[in-house]
Structure formats: C-alpha cells, structure tokens
Design a protein around this motif. Structure first.
Motif, PDB file in Angstrom:
ATOM      1  N   TRP A  14       4.569  -9.890  -0.860  1.00 23.11           N
ATOM      2  CA  TRP A  14       3.539  -9.820   0.183  1.00 23.11           C
ATOM      3  C   TRP A  14       3.906 -10.744   1.329  1.00 23.11           C
ATOM      4  O   TRP A  14       4.344 -11.870   1.120  1.00 23.11           O
ATOM      5  CB  TRP A  14       2.180 -10.222  -0.418  1.00 23.11           C
ATOM      6  N   GLY A  20       2.570 -12.069   7.621  1.00 22.22           N
ATOM      7  CA  GLY A  20       2.779 -11.750   9.030  1.00 22.22           C
ATOM      8  C   GLY A  20       2.962 -12.987   9.887  1.00 22.22           C
ATOM      9  O   GLY A  20       3.195 -12.878  11.086  1.00 22.22           O
ATOM     10  N   LEU A  70      -5.229   1.885   4.327  1.00 20.77           N
ATOM     11  CA  LEU A  70      -3.832   1.436   4.203  1.00 20.77           C
ATOM     12  C   LEU A  70      -2.922   2.311   5.061  1.00 20.77           C
ATOM     13  O   LEU A  70      -3.189   3.496   5.249  1.00 20.77           O
ATOM     14  CB  LEU A  70      -3.356   1.567   2.751  1.00 20.77           C
ATOM     15  N   SER A  99       4.419   3.339   4.684  1.00 24.31           N
ATOM     16  CA  SER A  99       5.617   3.861   5.350  1.00 24.31           C
ATOM     17  C   SER A  99       6.212   4.991   4.525  1.00 24.31           C
ATOM     18  O   SER A  99       6.111   5.003   3.303  1.00 24.31           O
ATOM     19  CB  SER A  99       6.649   2.739   5.541  1.00 24.31           C
ATOM     20  N   TYR A 113       6.777   0.025   2.783  1.00 20.89           N
ATOM     21  CA  TYR A 113       5.802  -0.969   3.247  1.00 20.89           C
ATOM     22  C   TYR A 113       4.394  -0.397   3.178  1.00 20.89           C
ATOM     23  O   TYR A 113       4.145   0.731   3.590  1.00 20.89           O
ATOM     24  CB  TYR A 113       6.106  -1.381   4.684  1.00 20.89           C
ATOM     25  N   THR A 167       0.799  -1.453   4.612  1.00 14.38           N
ATOM     26  CA  THR A 167       0.193  -2.388   5.558  1.00 14.38           C
ATOM     27  C   THR A 167      -1.319  -2.414   5.379  1.00 14.38           C
ATOM     28  O   THR A 167      -1.958  -1.354   5.362  1.00 14.38           O
ATOM     29  CB  THR A 167       0.548  -1.994   7.003  1.00 14.38           C
ATOM     30  N   GLY A 223      -3.190  -6.707   8.858  1.00 14.88           N
ATOM     31  CA  GLY A 223      -1.839  -6.842   9.391  1.00 14.88           C
ATOM     32  C   GLY A 223      -0.846  -7.368   8.378  1.00 14.88           C
ATOM     33  O   GLY A 223       0.360  -7.373   8.633  1.00 14.88           O
ATOM     34  N   SER A 224      -1.327  -7.833   7.221  1.00 19.57           N
ATOM     35  CA  SER A 224      -0.385  -8.305   6.216  1.00 19.57           C
ATOM     36  C   SER A 224       0.276  -7.098   5.548  1.00 19.57           C
ATOM     37  O   SER A 224      -0.208  -5.972   5.642  1.00 19.57           O
ATOM     38  CB  SER A 224      -1.097  -9.188   5.185  1.00 19.57           C
ATOM     39  N   LEU A 225       1.395  -7.386   4.877  1.00 23.32           N
ATOM     40  CA  LEU A 225       2.266  -6.297   4.469  1.00 23.32           C
ATOM     41  C   LEU A 225       2.747  -6.477   3.037  1.00 23.32           C
ATOM     42  O   LEU A 225       3.147  -7.572   2.649  1.00 23.32           O
ATOM     43  CB  LEU A 225       3.470  -6.359   5.431  1.00 23.32           C
ATOM     44  N   GLU A 262       5.609  -5.219   0.403  1.00 25.79           N
ATOM     45  CA  GLU A 262       6.903  -4.524   0.402  1.00 25.79           C
ATOM     46  C   GLU A 262       7.337  -4.273  -1.028  1.00 25.79           C
ATOM     47  O   GLU A 262       7.241  -5.161  -1.874  1.00 25.79           O
ATOM     48  CB  GLU A 262       7.945  -5.393   1.112  1.00 25.79           C
TER      49      GLU A 262
END
Ligand SMILES: [Zn+2]
Length: 343
Positions: free
Chosen positions: A7, A10, A42, A45, A54, A56, A60-62, A64
């Motif tokens: 996680w 950002g 959410l 990607s 990803y 998101t 704004g946090s992500l 992966e």
C-alpha cells in the motif's frame, strides 16, 4: 477473500505490506491502513503484460499487487460486478495479448516510419531549409572546409595565375548578391576525391586541380561551377542534414533512446562528409545550371562532355561521396536535352 500486496499513501515513496479484502460490495485493507470504501468507488488498472496492477482508493492511496490473475478472479466474484476498468487500457491489453495483432501493429509502425523517412522527412526538410536564413547554413558549414582539408584535400598546386583565372570565371557566374550567400571558390588538390567539385553549406565551392586538368575548356569548368552554385541556392546540403537530424530525432522518440540522437549531433561533421545528394537534388542543380547556360554564353554540350569525362575518371566506382551520386550520367545528359553516351 484477500490478496497480498503493497500500500502506498501517495506521500512517501516506501510502501507497506498489507492485504486487500473484498466482500459485500466493499473493499478494505488489512491492517486498515486507509478507510474502506464501496467497490464501485475503486479504480482498478487493467492488466498490461506482466506489469503490477493498481487499485486506487478514493483518498488517492494505492494498493499494488503482482497477482493479476487473483485480482481478476476476486473482482469477478463480487456481487454487483467489478468496478469499471479503463476501456482504452482493456483494449490495449486485448491487443497486447494476441501475437498476430502485436506483429501486425509492429509491421504497420515500421511501414509508417519508413514512409515518413523516405517521403515526409525530405519534404519537411525542404520546407524548413528554404525558410532558414543563410546564416544557419554558414554556421553549419563554418568548419567543413577545415575538416575536408584535414581528411582529404591538399593545397592546390595550380599556379597563382591559373587560380586567379578561375576566381574570375567563378565571379562571373554568381547570382545577384541579394541571394544572401557569400560565395567563395577554393582550389585544392583532390587527393582521394580526385577530379571533383563540391559545395559546402556556407556557399564555399571547392574545385580540385584534377577537375581543372580534366576539363578541356573553361566552359566545362563553368558548367560544373554553376551546378554547384545550384546546390547552394537550393540549400541541398542543409536539407540533407535536416533530414538526417529529423530521422535521428524520430528514432529517439520512437525508441525512447535519446543517446542515439545526441550521438548523431556529435557525428555531425562525419555525416557532412558522407552526405549524398538524392537524384532529385542532382537534377535540380542541373536545372539551375542549364537555365543559366545561355546567360553566360555556355554551350549545352559542355555539360555532357565534362560529366562523361568525370565518370570515366573514376575507375571501379571509387569516388568521393560529395559528388558520388552521379551514376545516371546518361539520364542527366538527356535531361539537358542532349543525346547520352549509351542512348
Ligand atoms: Zn551535384
């Protein structure tokens, strides 16, 4: 259902290990590093080759994850469906995952690059070159004679009196001064270049002792000089350089390899020596000369005579590249309205 990953808040570059949980239409992290949210909020990607995926969050946090397949499986099992993926990215993935399509795209890319290099770039270079002030040509050409002197040419062995005659001949052939170029004639012994004449971008025209010896009259030398003046007036060398620079820049853009382009800039003087006029440029310079023959009282036959003698003076095709693009002598003589040797 959970999936392992990292996680990113950002703000800091470092990620934190955690799990993503999906269930009952909601998503959350374990440990709860950020606030959970509805699945529909959410952004996920699309898969792209073997790259990480990803997820998101609205803040704004992500999140992966490398486990693309598990993410897809998990999203597919959610009631209410998965959050929308970017349509374009989905299509890219679709194309990427099919070899024939990828190969076809590659072939199309190569074909369009080729077409642009062969057709578009010369046109673009011509447009740009004709709009650049002569000062640019002068700047580019400022070191080229010194370079040629270092690499190929030697001081002329013609008597001073003969050189003065040639200067006078040259002076009489020049276009009106308002053309913007400061023409200059330089006599040199040709060395490897042999019987030759060539125009540098700064409107310096070099004629070799060997060419002077080869010509049977000053009229023949005059026609050659007119042809070279034509190359200058049409900015042919500048056009060639712009084409090569344009191709290098395009390759850098396509391949993302900027060092290739900078190497090109470093190799500029070498490229200048290698420059080879296209057939179209030769014909353009010929036309320039032929249109001015009458004005200077020169017979058209002088052109064919010196061209054929020049060609015969280069056994085995070994020739200096500045003037090496003259293989179609017979065709050029015909364009002058004269019968060629082999016609
Ligand atoms: Zn030429």
């Amino acid at each position: 259902m959970r999936i392992e990953g990292q996680w990113f808040d950002g703000r800091r570059a470092a990620g934190q290990s955690c799990s993503l949980w999906l269930g009952q239409g909601r998503a959350r992290l374990e440990p709860p590093l950020c606030a959970g949210c509805a699945l529909a909020d959410l952004a996920v990607s699309a898969p792209l080759g073997n790259t990480p995926r990803y997820v998101t969050f609205p803040d704004g946090s992500l999140f992966e994850t490398a486990d693309s397949a598990a993410l897809d499986a998990m999203l597919a099992m959610q009631a209410g469906g998965a959050p929308a993926q970017d349509r374009l990215q989905q299509q890219v993935h679709l194309l990427e995952s099919r070899w024939p399509v990828a190969l076809l795209c590659l072939a199309l890319l190569a074909a369009s690059l080729w077409l642009f290099t062969v057709r578009g770039m010369p046109l673009l270079a011509e447009t740009v070159a004709l709009r650049l002030p002569p000062a640019v040509s002068n700047y580019i050409g400022r070191d080229s004679l010194a370079m040629l002197d270092r690499l190929v040419l030697q001081p002329s062995r013609l008597p001073a009196e003969r050189q003065q005659q040639l200067q006078a001949l040259f002076g009489g052939l020049l276009p009106p001064a308002d053309a913007g170029f400061t023409f200059r004639l330089e006599c040199r012994s040709g060395g490897k270049a042999g019987a030759n004449a060539f125009a540098l971008p700064d409107a310096t025209i070099v004629v070799t002792d060997e060419l002077v010896a080869l010509a049977q009259s000053d009229q023949e030398i005059a026609v050659v000089l007119l042809h070279e003046i034509g190359h200058v007036q049409h900015r042919h060398l500048l056009r060639l350089l712009l084409q090569q620079a344009g191709v290098a820049a395009m390759l850098a853009a396509v391949t993302g390899d900027i060092t290739g382009a900078s190497e090109f800039v470093l190799a500029m003087p070498g490229l200048l020596a290698q420059a080879q006029y296209s057939q179209a440029m030769e014909l353009e310079a010929d036309r320039y000369a032929s249109e001015r023959l009458g004005q200077h009282g020169l017979p058209a036959a002088a052109f064919g005579a010196i061209l054929q003698r020049l060609e015969a003076s280069r056994p085995g095709g070994r020739e200096w590249r500045y003037l090496s693009s003259h293989p179609q002598t017979a065709e050029r003589i015909r364009a002058f309205g004269l019968p060629g040797e082999d016609s």
